[in-house]
Design an enzyme around this catalytic site. Structure first.
Site, mmCIF file in Angstrom:
data_model
loop_
_atom_site.group_PDB
_atom_site.id
_atom_site.type_symbol
_atom_site.label_atom_id
_atom_site.label_comp_id
_atom_site.label_asym_id
_atom_site.label_seq_id
_atom_site.Cartn_x
_atom_site.Cartn_y
_atom_site.Cartn_z
ATOM 1 N N ASN A 184 159.472 92.231 106.776
ATOM 2 C CA ASN A 184 160.532 91.526 107.496
ATOM 3 C C ASN A 184 161.165 92.387 108.591
ATOM 4 O O ASN A 184 162.129 91.975 109.232
ATOM 5 C CB ASN A 184 161.598 91.028 106.507
ATOM 6 C CG ASN A 184 162.162 92.141 105.652
ATOM 7 O OD1 ASN A 184 161.746 93.293 105.764
ATOM 8 N ND2 ASN A 184 163.094 91.813 104.795
ATOM 9 N N GLU A 217 164.857 92.833 117.761
ATOM 10 C CA GLU A 217 165.094 91.546 118.416
ATOM 11 C C GLU A 217 166.126 91.685 119.532
ATOM 12 O O GLU A 217 167.148 92.345 119.363
ATOM 13 C CB GLU A 217 165.588 90.535 117.383
ATOM 14 C CG GLU A 217 165.657 89.108 117.891
ATOM 15 C CD GLU A 217 165.796 88.121 116.731
ATOM 16 O OE1 GLU A 217 164.748 87.695 116.189
ATOM 17 O OE2 GLU A 217 166.929 87.801 116.355
ATOM 18 N N SER A 241 166.335 84.636 109.816
ATOM 19 C CA SER A 241 164.893 84.805 109.955
ATOM 20 C C SER A 241 164.540 84.674 111.435
ATOM 21 O O SER A 241 165.377 84.327 112.265
ATOM 22 C CB SER A 241 164.164 83.748 109.139
ATOM 23 O OG SER A 241 164.595 82.465 109.546
ATOM 24 N N MET A 242 163.279 84.955 111.732
ATOM 25 C CA MET A 242 162.813 84.859 113.113
ATOM 26 C C MET A 242 163.205 83.492 113.698
ATOM 27 O O MET A 242 163.012 82.467 113.060
ATOM 28 C CB MET A 242 161.286 84.982 113.095
ATOM 29 C CG MET A 242 160.666 85.264 114.439
ATOM 30 S SD MET A 242 158.907 84.937 114.368
ATOM 31 C CE MET A 242 158.354 86.141 113.175
ATOM 32 N N HIS A 286 171.423 90.690 102.672
ATOM 33 C CA HIS A 286 170.818 91.460 103.776
ATOM 34 C C HIS A 286 169.984 90.560 104.674
ATOM 35 O O HIS A 286 169.270 91.026 105.544
ATOM 36 C CB HIS A 286 170.003 92.624 103.239
ATOM 37 C CG HIS A 286 168.613 92.251 102.804
ATOM 38 N ND1 HIS A 286 168.336 91.179 101.994
ATOM 39 C CD2 HIS A 286 167.415 92.819 103.075
ATOM 40 C CE1 HIS A 286 167.040 91.107 101.793
ATOM 41 N NE2 HIS A 286 166.447 92.083 102.427
ATOM 42 N N LYS A 342 157.579 92.169 116.349
ATOM 43 C CA LYS A 342 157.137 92.403 114.973
ATOM 44 C C LYS A 342 155.858 93.230 115.039
ATOM 45 O O LYS A 342 154.951 92.891 115.789
ATOM 46 C CB LYS A 342 156.811 91.075 114.274
ATOM 47 C CG LYS A 342 157.941 90.065 114.218
ATOM 48 C CD LYS A 342 158.925 90.330 113.129
ATOM 49 C CE LYS A 342 158.355 90.109 111.754
ATOM 50 N NZ LYS A 342 159.416 90.242 110.713
#
Length: 474
Positions: free
Chosen positions: A226, A230, A376-377, A398, A473
């Site tokens: 994960n 970003e 999340s993405m 988290h 990623k």
DNA sequence: ATGTGC
């Protein structure tokens, strides 16, 4: 929902768990061990739950060491899910007289770092392609220069970021040239714990302390799972005074980093898994869970020192990931300020009320402290402030938490259209297509209910929301 | 989490 919940509770009871739920908080324990403290899980009714994670929590709470020490409490965050070493991700473990290496695992000092940048989103997007090409070079193809003197490396492992800075200011080299050292020095106070735990270079891989120039290929790399880097936009500010004090304003460009100690954490975590097994008292039966605590005072302090060594490395890894990005912004856009908002570990053992608190995928949330919860993405991320809630062991989630395994997403026959994976409109830069799929939004729980439940419970308050523009990623 | 792997 209700029948589904009842089915889950019955299934858990058949597996030997005693579970109660008041619509907000689960309490779990092993039927066979009424003396163990119950494990609590904050979880709104509309979020998916996995029986295996409850099993792992109950076993963690029931953990004992033949020669003493005790588990005081176990608590899990709403993003909790099963972990493959026997300890659920999202577990917070309060102990006295013992520590549990497996309750942190190998991803030591995995954590979050947030910067804001004095650059308009439009200006940034106008040069998106050039930015992406440069960052791909740094993160994926090794064009970065992260050489260190062995003195700097040794100082880092022993004395964290301040130690590394002292040596680096003295004899700049490699990554030091990339770094604006004065700014880094001023930012140390915005790193949790000042970016230092007391480590010992002897616990690190030998290559990091060998005399001469240390060139570590793993340093300043994102890592898998994960983890990500970003670029975001500050979408909304909820707490204007606090956001202002932290340098965060609506419409700003921001960047968020989720990474850890890479191979160094693995090196330490694997070594101590082995040591915990060898140190287990002769003749005593191993716990069913396979999770082994350490109770011997010397072993406990040695483990904490080893964990600290990897933690120090993780602080530098995140710092350099940010520094490469900050430097690239300057190359492309001139003198852009991109100050650190905060850097916080969510996989670490820290002293707590005369004992220890081991967090595995849980962000410290002491009163007034910045809390970073990534979505999340493709989803919104949250900058929060902790409320110091004692019942939650001063801990927040988290992230959103994984809802589906990597394999379930990669399985042949699954609907892998961009829309079904939630990838439509997501700008994700990755070396491997599988990674994009494994980590697609569809793999994760929705972040909103996870965050809201923690606000309602008085664990955190919202400061600002950030929306993604571009995700790297590995 | 890991130059992985149901």
């Amino acid at each position: 929902m209700q029948p589904k919940l009842n089915r889950l509770l019955r299934a858990l009871a058949r597996e030997g768990l005693e579970v109660t739920y008041d619509g907000r908080l689960y309490s779990v324990r092993l039927q066979a061990d009424a003396n163990a403290p119950p494990a609590e899980v904050l979880l709104p009714p509309d979020l998916p739950v996995e029986g295996k994670a409850f099993q792992q929590l109950a076993h963690l709470a029931a953990l004992r060491h033949p020669s003493g020490g005790e588990v005081l409490r176990v608590r899990a965050t709403p993003d909790f899910h099963p972990g493959d070493s026997g300890v659920a991700i999202g577990s917070v473990l309060h102990t006295r007289g013992l520590v549990v290496p497996g309750a942190v695992g190998t991803d030591i000092n995995c954590g979050m770092r947030l910067h804001v940048a004095d650059l308009s989103v439009d200006d940034f997007l106008a040069r998106r392609d050039a930015f992406v090409e440069r960052m791909k070079g740094h993160y994926f193809f090794g064009t970065r220069d992260v050489a260190m003197s062995s003195r700097a490396s040794t100082a880092l492992l022993r004395d964290g970021i301040p130690g590394w800075l002292l040596e680096t200011l003295d004899a700049p080299l490699g990554c030091a040239r990339a770094a604006d050292l004065k700014q880094l020095d001023a930012e140390v106070e915005r790193i949790h714990l000042g970016g230092v735990l007391r480590g010992n270079p002897d616990w690190a891989p030998e290559a990091l302390t060998r005399e001469g120039v240390v060139r570590d290929a793993g340093l300043a790399t994102i890592g898998g799972g994960n983890h990500f880097v970003e670029v975001q936009r500050v979408e909304a500010v909820e707490d204007r005074a606090r956001a202002w004090a932290w340098g965060v304003r609506e419409g700003q460009l921001a960047f968020m980093i989720h990474s850890g100690s890479r191979d160094v954490g693995k090196h330490v975590g694997v070594a101590w898994k082995d040591r915990a097994r060898k140190a287990w008292p002769q003749g005593a039966p191993f716990p069913d869970s396979g999770i082994l605590p350490l109770a011997d005072e010397t072993l406990v302090s040695q483990y904490l020192e080893a964990e600290a060594t990897a933690a120090n490395y993780a602080f530098l890894n995140r710092l350099l990931l940010a520094e490469l990005l900050r430097q690239t912004l300057r190359e492309l856009f001139g003198d852009v300020e991109a100050p650190l908002v905060y850097d916080v570990p969510h996989n670490i053992t820290l002293p707590h009320e005369g004992g220890f608190l081991a967090r595995k995928g849980a962000c410290p949330a002491a009163a007034e402290q910045p809390v970073i919860i990534p979505g999340s993405m493709g989803a919104t991320s949250f900058l929060m402030v902790g409320c110091g809630d004692a019942r939650a062991l001063e801990s927040a989630s988290h992230g959103a938490g994984r809802a589906r395994s990597r394999f379930s997403l990669a399985r042949a026959g699954a609907d892998q259209s961009e829309a079904a994976l939630g990838l439509k409109g997501v700008d994700c830069i990755s070396l491997r297509e599988e990674r994009r799929v494994e980590e697609a939004p569809a793999a994760y729980k929705p972040i909103r209910p996870v965050v809201d439940s923690q606000v309602e419970a008085g664990i955190v308050r919202e400061v600002a929301r950030l929306s993604p523009l571009l995700t790297f990623k590995a």
